[in-house]
Design a protein around this motif. Structure first.
Motif, PDB file in Angstrom:
ATOM      1  N   MET A 198       0.853  -1.200   0.000  1.00  0.00           N
ATOM      2  CA  MET A 198       0.000   0.000   0.000  1.00  0.00           C
ATOM      3  C   MET A 198       0.881   1.240   0.000  1.00  0.00           C
ATOM      4  O   MET A 198       1.748   1.381   0.843  1.00  0.00           O
ATOM      5  N   GLY A 199       0.686   2.133  -0.939  1.00  0.00           N
ATOM      6  CA  GLY A 199       1.480   3.351  -0.997  1.00  0.00           C
ATOM      7  C   GLY A 199       0.682   4.538  -0.487  1.00  0.00           C
ATOM      8  O   GLY A 199      -0.542   4.553  -0.580  1.00  0.00           O
ATOM      9  N   ASN A 200       1.402   5.475   0.044  1.00  0.00           N
ATOM     10  CA  ASN A 200       0.742   6.692   0.497  1.00  0.00           C
ATOM     11  C   ASN A 200       1.113   7.855  -0.408  1.00  0.00           C
ATOM     12  O   ASN A 200       2.266   8.003  -0.781  1.00  0.00           O
ATOM     13  N   PHE A 201       0.135   8.652  -0.711  1.00  0.00           N
ATOM     14  CA  PHE A 201       0.356   9.860  -1.508  1.00  0.00           C
ATOM     15  C   PHE A 201       0.339  11.017  -0.517  1.00  0.00           C
ATOM     16  O   PHE A 201      -0.675  11.273   0.125  1.00  0.00           O
ATOM     17  N   VAL A 202       1.492  11.655  -0.343  1.00  0.00           N
ATOM     18  CA  VAL A 202       1.591  12.662   0.722  1.00  0.00           C
ATOM     19  C   VAL A 202       1.681  14.079   0.170  1.00  0.00           C
ATOM     20  O   VAL A 202       2.022  14.290  -0.993  1.00  0.00           O
ATOM     21  N   MET A 203       1.379  15.033   1.034  1.00  0.00           N
ATOM     22  CA  MET A 203       1.564  16.446   0.690  1.00  0.00           C
ATOM     23  C   MET A 203       3.055  16.671   0.496  1.00  0.00           C
ATOM     24  O   MET A 203       3.838  16.523   1.428  1.00  0.00           O
ATOM     25  N   PRO A 204       3.489  16.980  -0.724  1.00  0.00           N
ATOM     26  CA  PRO A 204       4.921  17.130  -0.951  1.00  0.00           C
ATOM     27  C   PRO A 204       5.442  18.476  -0.469  1.00  0.00           C
ATOM     28  O   PRO A 204       4.683  19.436  -0.358  1.00  0.00           O
ATOM     29  N   SER A 205       6.734  18.511  -0.192  1.00  0.00           N
ATOM     30  CA  SER A 205       7.380  19.788   0.087  1.00  0.00           C
ATOM     31  C   SER A 205       7.875  20.325  -1.247  1.00  0.00           C
ATOM     32  O   SER A 205       8.684  19.704  -1.909  1.00  0.00           O
ATOM     33  N   GLU A 243      -4.437   7.030  -0.386  1.00  0.00           N
ATOM     34  CA  GLU A 243      -3.744   5.748  -0.394  1.00  0.00           C
ATOM     35  C   GLU A 243      -3.864   5.125  -1.767  1.00  0.00           C
ATOM     36  O   GLU A 243      -4.900   5.232  -2.419  1.00  0.00           O
ATOM     37  N   ILE A 244      -2.786   4.495  -2.182  1.00  0.00           N
ATOM     38  CA  ILE A 244      -2.723   3.918  -3.516  1.00  0.00           C
ATOM     39  C   ILE A 244      -2.292   2.455  -3.388  1.00  0.00           C
ATOM     40  O   ILE A 244      -1.287   2.164  -2.746  1.00  0.00           O
ATOM     41  N   ARG A 245      -3.083   1.561  -3.979  1.00  0.00           N
ATOM     42  CA  ARG A 245      -2.677   0.154  -3.992  1.00  0.00           C
ATOM     43  C   ARG A 245      -1.940  -0.098  -5.291  1.00  0.00           C
ATOM     44  O   ARG A 245      -2.499   0.112  -6.369  1.00  0.00           O
ATOM     45  N   PRO A 246      -0.676  -0.513  -5.199  1.00  0.00           N
ATOM     46  CA  PRO A 246       0.071  -0.765  -6.422  1.00  0.00           C
ATOM     47  C   PRO A 246      -0.623  -1.827  -7.251  1.00  0.00           C
ATOM     48  O   PRO A 246      -1.228  -2.742  -6.706  1.00  0.00           O
ATOM     49  N   ILE A 247      -0.499  -1.699  -8.570  1.00  0.00           N
ATOM     50  CA  ILE A 247      -1.068  -2.696  -9.478  1.00  0.00           C
ATOM     51  C   ILE A 247      -0.445  -4.044  -9.146  1.00  0.00           C
ATOM     52  O   ILE A 247       0.761  -4.141  -8.945  1.00  0.00           O
ATOM     53  N   GLY A 248      -1.263  -5.052  -9.074  1.00  0.00           N
ATOM     54  CA  GLY A 248      -0.721  -6.379  -8.815  1.00  0.00           C
ATOM     55  C   GLY A 248      -0.777  -6.782  -7.357  1.00  0.00           C
ATOM     56  O   GLY A 248      -0.763  -7.955  -7.025  1.00  0.00           O
ATOM     57  N   GLU A 249      -0.844  -5.772  -6.488  1.00  0.00           N
ATOM     58  CA  GLU A 249      -0.925  -6.108  -5.068  1.00  0.00           C
ATOM     59  C   GLU A 249      -2.364  -6.493  -4.748  1.00  0.00           C
ATOM     60  O   GLU A 249      -3.299  -5.817  -5.135  1.00  0.00           O
ATOM     61  N   PRO A 250      -2.541  -7.607  -4.053  1.00  0.00           N
ATOM     62  CA  PRO A 250      -3.909  -8.032  -3.755  1.00  0.00           C
ATOM     63  C   PRO A 250      -4.610  -7.032  -2.851  1.00  0.00           C
ATOM     64  O   PRO A 250      -3.974  -6.335  -2.065  1.00  0.00           O
ATOM     65  N   VAL A 251      -5.902  -6.967  -2.976  1.00  0.00           N
ATOM     66  CA  VAL A 251      -6.681  -6.078  -2.134  1.00  0.00           C
ATOM     67  C   VAL A 251      -6.642  -6.610  -0.716  1.00  0.00           C
ATOM     68  O   VAL A 251      -6.957  -7.766  -0.474  1.00  0.00           O
TER      69      VAL A 251
END
Lengths: 433, 85
Positions: free
Chosen positions: A1-8, A74-82
């Motif tokens: 699971m990836g997180n999309f964060v507020m960038p600096s 939150e971003i689920r990478p392609i291929g990663e199971p739910v």
């Protein structure tokens, strides 16, 4: 699971306001796509995502101001199971915009320096950090064990944490800019709904907004430049360059071109700077974690002044690999979008060196202030006819003074001298550009 | 597109319209037609090139780079254009 964060988006950005989402839960996103817009002192910035995946959750609503590092989606990478029964962080609402406690996953972008993890250089047991730094590190999800303290006795201060956070940026992508919605506040006391009164109110609101933006940009520049002057021991070198060859080449090139295809005089200078940096690569990179991290990609931050005051230095990417026509096209696009306040996050974070050209203003020499964490700033003054000796004879030639401000922690004067020497050689052989 | 008949005043207004896109804050009523226009209106080389592109679209005169130096003031520009339209 990836997180999309507020960038600096720069050395001093602490918070950002999420202006709009361009995706919704369930959408598939491609690495590099613009998925959100963030309102900053540098305008509305398009934020790019750094992995392929599916948006599984959106955690921050629009118009909410959150600290840098806050997980936005939150971003689920392609291929990663739910994942079943996944524990989700509590969504941030407009009422309680608090930094999230959990640590954002930091990914590296292409062409950005990887933060070197220090192994055992600092004892995990005894980390000295100011209370502000500790709080900020928690908010940003930075492990203080990986931060080098520059305060008294190696104490980690707020700036150290910011610097550590800055290198952990989400990467970037290109996508067509979404339409911008004009944000206009109507005033309550405006009872008479005449067109004119509306216009006055709209103008007043726009003016107030512009003034606020100008002030925050000034403050951001102030913070970055104060930090530069405090932390970076600058050295300055200058050399006078005979511009006869390059001017003749440019005149011949532009004669062949229609008005729309003409090159600005700064374009060959940008290209020559990139090629000279390719030969002296230690000036192209970042000073991070007490060491120089030279970068392979040559992304030139080009200083662009705004009519409303202030300055932005967005990046032209991979300049050494581009033709002068491509550079001209990129530059035109970049200047237009900078002045319209429509830049992309990568353009604010990925510059590896800065170029300031003040020749238009009749300035003879530029003494640059380096934009941290970069290690060099190249400056160009005005091309002026000056007396010049060639082969023992005095003549008049168009001369430009080129300067470099270098970070003496990263390089020494000899390196800066090599760069200026390469630059001069390149400008004497313009066909090679 | 060539405009056959255009007065100096009409051309002046056209130029102001184009310049207003670049320098929206400028007050053209106060512009002295004999001073350095780029200096006065803070127009850099990028803005100037775009102005020439717009001007070419409007009045059909493509100004070669070699002539940039002749176009210092508003009056210079008007004289130059009117002689070629």
């Amino acid at each position: 699971m990836g997180n999309f964060v507020m960038p600096s988006l720069g050395a001093d950005m602490e918070v950002g306001t999420l202006a709009s989402w361009l995706v919704k839960v369930g959408d598939e996103v491609k690495r590099g796509a613009v998925i959100a817009e963030v309102e900053t002192a540098k305008g509305l910035i398009e934020i790019e995502v750094f992995e392929d995946g599916v948006i599984t959750d959106i955690l921050v609503e629009t118009d909410v101001e959150v600290p840098v590092g806050t997980v936005l989606a939150e971003i689920r990478p392609i291929g990663e199971p739910v994942a079943v029964e996944e524990v989700k962080p509590v969504p941030v609402s407009a009422e309680e915009a608090h930094p999230m406690d959990h640590r954002p996953l930091i990914k590296r972008t292409n062409g950005t320096a990887a933060v070197k993890r220090t192994n055992g250089r600092k004892s995990r047991k005894r980390i000295k950090a100011s209370p502000v730094a500790q709080r900020l590190a928690r908010e940003l999800g930075i492990d203080l064990a990986n931060v080098v303290g520059t305060g008294p006795n190696g104490v980690i201060n707020k700036e150290d944490v910011e610097q550590a956070a800055q290198v952990k940026q989400p990467p970037v992508i290109e996508a067509p800019p979404p339409p911008q919605k004009p944000a206009v506040e109507k005033r309550e006391f405006l009872v008479q709904k005449t067109d004119k009164a509306d216009k006055v109110a709209v103008k007043a609101a726009e003016k107030a907004k512009a003034e606020k933006a100008a002030l925050s940009m000034r403050q951001a520049i102030a913070a970055a430049m104060a930090r530069s002057n405090r932390d970076i021991p600058h050295y300055y070198l200058e050399t006078d360059i005979d511009m006869s060859a390059i001017q003749a080449w440019l005149a011949a090139e532009n004669l062949k071109r229609s008005l729309r295809e003409r090159l600005l005089p700064v374009v060959p200078l940008i290209k020559a700077t990139a090629l000279a940096l390719a030969k002296v690569p230690v000036l192209n990179g970042f000073w991070l974690e007490d060491e120089l991290q030279a970068q392979e990609a040559i992304n030139i931050g080009f200083a662009i002044a705004l009519r409303t005051g202030g300055l932005v230095t967005p990046a032209l990417f991979n300049v050494d690999c581009k033709s002068v026509d491509e550079i001209m096209a990129d530059l035109s696009d970049l200047i237009r979008r900078t002045r319209a306040g429509r830049l992309r996050s990568s353009e604010l974070t990925d510059a590896t060196v800065t170029l300031t050209s003040l020749g238009d203003m009749g300035v003879r020499k530029v003494y640059g202030v380096i934009y941290p964490p970069q290690v060099a700033l190249v400056g160009f003054g005005k091309v002026m006819d000056r007396p010049w000796a060639v082969n023992g004879l005095l003549g008049v030639r168009p001369i430009m003074t080129a300067t470099i401000a270098g970070d003496h922690r990263a390089t020494d004067g000899r390196v800066g001298a090599q760069f200026l020497d390469e630059l001069d050689k390149l400008l004497q052989a313009p066909e090679a550009l | 597109m060539k405009i056959a008949t255009i007065s100096r005043d009409e051309l002046t207004l056209k130029i102001f319209d184009l310049l207003a896109m670049i320098a929206p804050e400028a007050d053209f009523d106060d512009l002295d037609p004999n001073v350095d226009m780029r200096d006065e209106l803070d127009i850099d080389s990028f803005d100037f090139l775009n102005f020439l592109i717009d001007l070419n679209d409007e009045v059909g005169v493509e100004i070669p780079e070699a002539d940039y130096g002749k176009l210092v003031s508003l009056n210079d520009l008007l004289d130059y254009l009117l002689a070629r339209m």
